[in-house]
Design an enzyme around this catalytic site. Structure first.
Site, PDB file in Angstrom:
ATOM      1  N   ASP A 234       0.856  -1.176   0.000  1.00  0.00           N
ATOM      2  CA  ASP A 234       0.000   0.000   0.000  1.00  0.00           C
ATOM      3  C   ASP A 234       0.900   1.237   0.000  1.00  0.00           C
ATOM      4  OD1 ASP A 234      -1.615   2.149   0.501  1.00  0.00           O
ATOM      5  OD2 ASP A 234      -2.608   1.298   2.263  1.00  0.00           O
ATOM      6  N   LYS A 263      -2.765   9.264  -2.970  1.00  0.00           N
ATOM      7  CA  LYS A 263      -2.379  10.609  -2.500  1.00  0.00           C
ATOM      8  C   LYS A 263      -1.529  11.466  -3.454  1.00  0.00           C
ATOM      9  CE  LYS A 263      -3.284   9.962   2.341  1.00  0.00           C
ATOM     10  NZ  LYS A 263      -3.321   8.665   3.018  1.00  0.00           N
TER      11      LYS A 263
HETATM   12  C1  LIG Z   1      -4.523   7.792   3.303  1.00  0.00           C
HETATM   13  C2  LIG Z   1      -4.237   6.354   3.153  1.00  0.00           C
HETATM   14  C3  LIG Z   1      -5.177   5.473   2.596  1.00  0.00           C
HETATM   15  C4  LIG Z   1      -6.573   5.900   2.246  1.00  0.00           C
HETATM   16  O1  LIG Z   1      -6.593   6.828   1.222  1.00  0.00           O
HETATM   17  P1  LIG Z   1      -7.881   7.772   1.027  1.00  0.00           P
HETATM   18  O2  LIG Z   1      -7.658   8.430  -0.279  1.00  0.00           O
HETATM   19  O3  LIG Z   1      -7.850   8.733   2.185  1.00  0.00           O
HETATM   20  O4  LIG Z   1      -9.074   6.902   1.051  1.00  0.00           O
HETATM   21  C5  LIG Z   1      -4.812   4.160   2.387  1.00  0.00           C
HETATM   22  N1  LIG Z   1      -3.585   3.728   2.722  1.00  0.00           N
HETATM   23  C6  LIG Z   1      -2.648   4.531   3.261  1.00  0.00           C
HETATM   24  C7  LIG Z   1      -1.299   3.983   3.584  1.00  0.00           C
HETATM   25  C8  LIG Z   1      -2.944   5.873   3.520  1.00  0.00           C
HETATM   26  O5  LIG Z   1      -2.041   6.668   4.107  1.00  0.00           O
END
Ligand SMILES: *Cc1c(COP(=O)(O)O)cnc(C)c1O
Length: 421
Positions: A234, A263
């Site tokens: 992730d 992000k």
């Molecule tokens: C922020 C985040 C998410 C979720 O992303 P969103 O766009 O806020 O739904 C998933 N995994 C990690 C590691 C994150 O930091």
């Protein structure tokens, strides 16, 4: 009525106790690492607007590319149709990802990118007639707020109301020299039930910027590869330069089966999610049997405007100047870390690339909800800096374009806060 009054009448904000929260700060303009409030006050965005912004706000090049795309094609259904920007973005992304990544699946945000990854793993096994439904994740993990993503995240105050409905996940400690062998044997023991292992590579953002060493991640991913446990990196937070390399997985040689991005993907301009996978995963869904299809999609899958923002952001990301900025920020952080690490109020300070986190001594109360957090938050806002401590953990992760002047100002205010608060 002021903007804030109008807001309070109609809006429910995320992660906000609407009874106790201070009124929101109305922001009307952004430029570089700066955000400007309605009253003209400038704020340095030291958290990249919830970790998404990498090239600065309202970047003229991204704005131009998005504007051009808006006049060409704003959206089209992505089942049965395609369009140039989605294809180009997939080609260019795969070209800079680990070379086992072969296919791109689009969605809308980080949580959906994770949902897609989880579904890919579960159905990968079920398509082959195998029942493997258990998942492996790190303690304190954060993978998003939708139900699947929440299930593979650590149980906490944030999930408490839903815990009984979340699916079962095996949580393991972050790897260290002491536990790496026992983690590997845990994986070997569980392997026949495991659909996948999902992890935030090198840095657990929401957990409080917890960091662990690449060499142990390397061993875990390699071990999962040998044991045929699918791995999901992730990189929603760590992707696009945050850890000092383009992707956190670039710090290891072992390669994950699936990767998730969001992000920084569009430079923080638009909501877009990407899940990439290997040919092997993709092939497990190829069949004359339509039930083996990956039945997942969103109305705005592969939105052309979002894809064009991602392409423009990638152009900027691949410029030498961006790499230089990442190196500059990492060096500045590391100097600052050395300077404050012996301060009596600093429990620990840790850094990976452009991310620096400081854990404050709090005596006994270290929960997310302790009052130190609020005092720090408002102290920095008053000083014109947006920092959003996670409990007693203060962290800086700026857009890469931040100036040395702004960085030095943030460091100086932190030192001041260490003495005053
Ligand atoms: C922020 C985040 C998410 C979720 O992303 P969103 O766009 O806020 O739904 C998933 N995994 C990690 C590691 C994150 O930091």
């Amino acid at each position: 009525m002021s903007l804030v009054e109008r807001d309070l009448k109609v809006i429910w904000h995320p992660y906000t106790q609407m009874k106790l929260a201070q009124p929101p700060i109305p922001i009307v303009r952004g430029e570089g690492a700066s955000l400007y409030a309605e009253d003209g006050k400038r704020y340095i965005d030291a958290i990249s607007s919830w970790w998404v912004n990498i090239h600065g706000h309202a970047h003229p090049y991204i704005a131009q590319k998005v504007a051009e795309q808006l006049k060409q094609l704003e959206h089209v259904i992505f089942a049965g149709f395609t369009h140039p920007v989605a294809v180009e973005l997939a080609e260019r992304l795969l070209a800079i990802l680990p070379d086992n990544q072969q296919k791109v699946f689009y969605s809308d945000n980080g949580s959906t990118a994770v949902e897609v990854a989880i579904k890919m793993c579960l159905q990968y096994w079920s398509n082959q007639g195998q029942s493997r439904t258990k998942m492996l994740a790190f303690k304190n993990a954060y993978h998003g707020d939708t139900f699947g993503a929440m299930s593979v995240s650590g149980r906490s105050a944030f999930t408490a109301a839903f815990d009984s409905l979340l699916f079962e996940v095996e949580f393991i400690d972050l790897p260290t020299e002491d536990n790496i062998e026992s983690l590997k044997s845990q994986i070997s023991n569980l392997k026949l039930n495991l659909a996948c292992f999902i992890f935030e590579p090198l840095v657990q953002g929401s957990a409080g910027m917890l960091m662990y060493e690449a060499k142990y991640l390397e061993q875990l991913v390699a071990h999962c590869n040998t044991e045929q446990v699918l791995t999901i990196a992730d990189e929603v937070f760590t992707g696009f330069g945050r850890t000092g390399k383009p992707f956190a997985c670039d710090h290891i040689n072992a390669r994950p089966d699936i990767m998730c991005f969001s992000k920084g993907l569009t430079g923080g301009t638009m909501a877009l999610g990407v899940t990439t996978c290997t040919q092997q995963i993709f092939d497990a869904f190829l069949s004359d049997d339509k039930l083996k299809t990956l039945f997942h999609g969103h109305s705005f899958t592969a939105n052309p405007i979002a894809c064009s923002a991602a392409l423009a952001s990638m152009d900027l990301f691949l410029e030498q100047a961006t790499t230089d900025n990442i190196i500059r920020i990492a060096a500045a952080h590391s100097q600052f870390a050395d300077k404050i690490k012996h301060h009596p109020k600093i429990k620990t300070v840790r850094q990976t690339g452009t991310i620096i986190a400081m854990e404050w001594e709090t005596g006994s109360n270290t929960s997310y909800f302790n009052t130190l957090r609020d005092r720090l938050y408002h102290y920095f806002l008053d000083a014109g800096i947006i920092l959003r401590p996670l409990g007693n953990i203060l962290y800086i992760l700026p857009p890469y374009c931040i100036t040395n002047t702004d960085l030095d100002y943030i460091y100086a205010k932190i030192e001041h806060a260490l003495d005053e608060i």
